[in-house]
Design a protein around this motif. Structure first.
Motif, short mmCIF file in Angstrom:
data_model
loop_
_atom_site.label_atom_id
_atom_site.label_comp_id
_atom_site.label_asym_id
_atom_site.label_seq_id
_atom_site.Cartn_x
_atom_site.Cartn_y
_atom_site.Cartn_z
N LYS A 101 0.85 -1.19 0.00
CA LYS A 101 0.00 0.00 0.00
C LYS A 101 0.88 1.24 0.00
CE LYS A 101 -3.29 -2.40 2.99
NZ LYS A 101 -2.42 -3.50 3.49
N SER A 102 0.42 2.27 -0.68
CA SER A 102 1.23 3.48 -0.69
C SER A 102 0.37 4.73 -0.91
CB SER A 102 2.30 3.38 -1.77
OG SER A 102 1.67 3.21 -3.02
N VAL A 103 1.05 5.87 -0.85
CA VAL A 103 0.37 7.16 -0.99
C VAL A 103 0.97 7.86 -2.20
CG1 VAL A 103 0.39 9.46 0.04
CG2 VAL A 103 -0.23 7.50 1.42
N LEU A 104 0.12 8.49 -2.99
CA LEU A 104 0.62 9.25 -4.13
C LEU A 104 0.10 10.68 -4.06
CD1 LEU A 104 2.12 9.19 -6.92
CD2 LEU A 104 -0.14 8.91 -7.92
N LEU A 105 1.01 11.61 -3.79
CA LEU A 105 0.62 13.02 -3.78
C LEU A 105 1.25 13.66 -5.01
CD1 LEU A 105 1.09 13.72 0.03
CD2 LEU A 105 -1.08 13.47 -1.20
N GLY A 106 0.41 13.87 -6.04
CA GLY A 106 0.90 14.37 -7.32
C GLY A 106 1.72 15.65 -7.19
N GLY A 107 1.28 16.53 -6.31
CA GLY A 107 1.94 17.83 -6.17
C GLY A 107 3.30 17.76 -5.49
N LEU A 108 3.62 16.62 -4.87
CA LEU A 108 4.87 16.54 -4.10
C LEU A 108 5.89 15.59 -4.68
CD1 LEU A 108 3.79 16.51 -0.35
CD2 LEU A 108 4.58 18.42 -1.74
N SER B 222 -5.28 30.17 -4.79
CA SER B 222 -5.09 31.15 -3.71
C SER B 222 -3.64 31.60 -3.67
CB SER B 222 -5.46 30.51 -2.37
OG SER B 222 -4.61 29.41 -2.10
N ALA B 223 -3.39 32.68 -2.96
CA ALA B 223 -2.04 33.26 -2.91
C ALA B 223 -1.02 32.25 -2.38
CB ALA B 223 -2.06 34.52 -2.04
N ILE B 224 -1.40 31.50 -1.35
CA ILE B 224 -0.44 30.55 -0.77
C ILE B 224 -0.22 29.38 -1.73
CG2 ILE B 224 -0.08 28.90 1.14
CD1 ILE B 224 -1.35 31.14 2.96
N ALA B 225 -1.27 28.92 -2.38
CA ALA B 225 -1.10 27.83 -3.37
C ALA B 225 -0.20 28.29 -4.52
CB ALA B 225 -2.46 27.39 -3.89
N ARG B 226 -0.35 29.54 -4.93
CA ARG B 226 0.43 30.03 -6.08
C ARG B 226 1.89 30.28 -5.71
NH1 ARG B 226 -1.24 34.91 -6.93
NH2 ARG B 226 -3.23 34.93 -5.82
N ASN B 227 2.11 30.76 -4.50
CA ASN B 227 3.46 31.20 -4.15
C ASN B 227 4.34 30.16 -3.45
OD1 ASN B 227 3.23 33.82 -5.29
ND2 ASN B 227 1.84 34.33 -3.61
N THR B 228 3.81 28.97 -3.21
CA THR B 228 4.64 27.90 -2.65
C THR B 228 5.30 27.14 -3.81
OG1 THR B 228 2.51 26.76 -2.43
CG2 THR B 228 3.55 27.49 -0.41
N HIS B 229 6.41 26.45 -3.51
CA HIS B 229 7.10 25.69 -4.57
C HIS B 229 6.29 24.47 -4.99
CE1 HIS B 229 10.67 27.68 -2.55
NE2 HIS B 229 10.70 28.13 -3.79
N CYS B 230 5.57 23.90 -4.04
CA CYS B 230 4.76 22.72 -4.33
C CYS B 230 3.76 22.57 -3.18
CB CYS B 230 5.64 21.47 -4.41
SG CYS B 230 6.58 21.14 -2.91
N GLY B 231 2.89 21.58 -3.26
CA GLY B 231 1.93 21.44 -2.16
C GLY B 231 0.85 20.41 -2.42
N VAL B 232 -0.12 20.44 -1.53
CA VAL B 232 -1.23 19.50 -1.59
C VAL B 232 -2.53 20.28 -1.41
CG1 VAL B 232 -2.27 17.44 -0.55
CG2 VAL B 232 0.22 17.77 -0.43
N HIS B 233 -3.45 20.14 -2.36
CA HIS B 233 -4.78 20.74 -2.18
C HIS B 233 -5.63 19.79 -1.34
CE1 HIS B 233 -3.79 23.16 -5.92
NE2 HIS B 233 -4.10 24.06 -5.01
N LEU B 234 -6.44 20.36 -0.44
CA LEU B 234 -7.26 19.51 0.43
C LEU B 234 -8.43 18.89 -0.32
CD1 LEU B 234 -7.63 21.75 3.63
CD2 LEU B 234 -5.98 19.92 3.23
N ASN B 235 -8.96 19.61 -1.28
CA ASN B 235 -10.15 19.15 -2.02
C ASN B 235 -11.32 18.84 -1.08
OD1 ASN B 235 -8.48 19.28 -4.28
ND2 ASN B 235 -7.96 17.10 -4.19
N ALA B 236 -11.42 19.59 0.02
CA ALA B 236 -12.49 19.33 1.00
C ALA B 236 -13.79 20.01 0.59
CB ALA B 236 -12.06 19.82 2.39
#
Ligand code: UD1
Ligand code: F6R
Length: 371
Positions: free
Chosen positions: A37-44, A140-154
């Protein structure tokens, strides 16, 4: 659109089985034959090597987002093997605290627009840190200005009090911990148990939401109180802080989250037969320590409301004099996702019963874009 609900906060609390499902969608892999089992975070995925090489991981956020990071801190520390430190964005800026090129700075923000967090991001960028965002708002500003990240999609959160974003943030950061630790063979079994736990989590949240009426009854008992303390430790130190934040911000009742290990260093002086105290004592490595905290509060005639694992009522409630909230058990590091739900419900019902505005508490704004 509130659908069958009276308030957005109520809707968003009850939506959590679905919002957690969408946060995890496409990111958990059960594996086929012989595959783990594993995790795949496309943004990271392109940044994991750099993150693993960092000397320190620093979580940065405000309010509920800070609390979510605090809840995820133990599992990130455990699975990454990297020291994890915590910063409230405004305090980092006030101190001009050190940030290094070898740091990974993780910015946690539902809106992605919080002024303090955004300014801390600029500060970390100037100091050369790798900047990772955990946000719920695409573009959002933080999503745009970080090098990479994860959207919550909540899904969009409308109630000013953050509820479903909090639980999704914890899950996103638990997945972050799993992704960073994925190359460590010795923790493979632990990671697989957590991934199984994540698959089961929405169902367990559905189960804990059945406490709605019980929390309404408890709110009726507490309606005229001046103050409520919440004791937690370990994975659930954050639950204590977040539960108290919900009660104070929407029910407009003084409430304080207390690290149970600090009890004897001051807070114990407050305990008498009138002040209601919630103690979080679900099963994990801290359970016996929490049992002894309960005994000491009981010895001072504290008015106890104990949150425990299903079936544990008799072993936590000495002398049978306290109220008990029994919750389903999940993997220890995911337990904060379950444990916050009854406290969200309690804050919600207290607010309605006390006649305050649930979705727009006085003096507060959903997105704090000024400092
Ligand atoms: C992405 C798509 C998703 C699609 C999926 C299919 C977007 C927004 N997401 O999701 O619709 O179903 O691929 O594989 O188009 N990022 C930041 N800072 C943040 C948050 C995100 O820089 O705070 C970056 C990420 O590094 C990534 C991008 O934004 O480059 C999208 O992030 P995320 O939506 O989490 O990626 P996926 O889950 O792969
Ligand atoms: C509490 C609450 C606030 C926010 C804080 C940070 O319920 O909503 O404490 O968590 O203002 O906001 P974001 O996460 O948008 O950066």
């Amino acid at each position: 659109n509130k659908g069958k609900y009276e308030h957005y906060m109520q809707k968003e609390i009850h939506e959590q089985p679905e919002s957690l499902t969408t946060t995890m969608r496409g990111r958990l892999i059960r594996g086929g034959l012989c595959k783990s089992k594993s995790v795949l975070l496309g943004g990271l995925k392109d940044h994991l090597k750099t993150i693993r090489r960092s000397r320190r991981i620093v979580f940065i956020g405000c309010g509920t987002s800070y609390n979510a990071a605090l809840a995820a801190r133990p599992i990130l520390e455990e699975l990454s093997g990297i020291p994890v430190t915590m910063e409230i964005a405004s305090d980092l800026l006030d101190r001009q605290g050190h940030m290094y090129r070898e740091d990974t700075a993780v910015f946690v923000s539902q809106s992605g627009e919080t002024a303090d967090t955004l300014q801390a991001l600029e500060y970390a960028q100037e100091n050369g840190a790798l900047c990772v965002g955990i946000t719920n708002t695409v573009g959002s500003a933080i999503a745009r200005n970080t090098h990479c990240g994860v959207h919550l999609n909540a899904g969009c959160e409308i109630g000013v009090a953050s509820t479903k974003a909090y639980t999704s943030q914890i899950v996103a950061m638990a997945m972050l911990a799993l992704a960073i630790g994925a190359d460590t063979i010795s923790s493979q079994e632990r990671r697989e148990a957590i991934i199984e736990g994540l698959f089961d989590l929405p169902g367990k949240v559905k189960e804990v939401l059945k406490l709605d009426q019980e929390m309404k009854d408890l709110a009726k008992l507490l309606i005229a109180e001046q103050s409520l303390l919440v004791f937690g430790r370990g994975y659930n130190y954050a639950t204590a802080l977040e539960g108290a934040l919900k009660v104070k911000e929407v029910a407009l009742m003084h409430s304080e989250g207390i690290l149970a290990g600090e009890m004897k260093h001051g807070p114990l002086a407050l305990v008498d037969e009138t002040l209601p105290i919630v103690v979080i004592a679900t099963r994990d490595a801290c359970f016996s320590k929490q049992q002894s905290v309960i005994q000491q509060l009981h010895a001072r005639k504290g008015r106890l409301i104990v949150m425990c694992t299903k079936g544990d009522a008799a072993s936590v409630c000495v002398g049978g004099s306290c109220r008990v909230i029994e919750v389903p058990q999940v993997e220890d590091c995911l337990q904060p996702v379950i444990n916050i739900v009854p406290l969200q419900l309690l804050a919600y019902h207290l607010t309605v019963l006390r006649g305050h505005n649930v979705d727009q508490p006085r003096n507060l704004a959903k997105s704090v874009t000024t400092q």
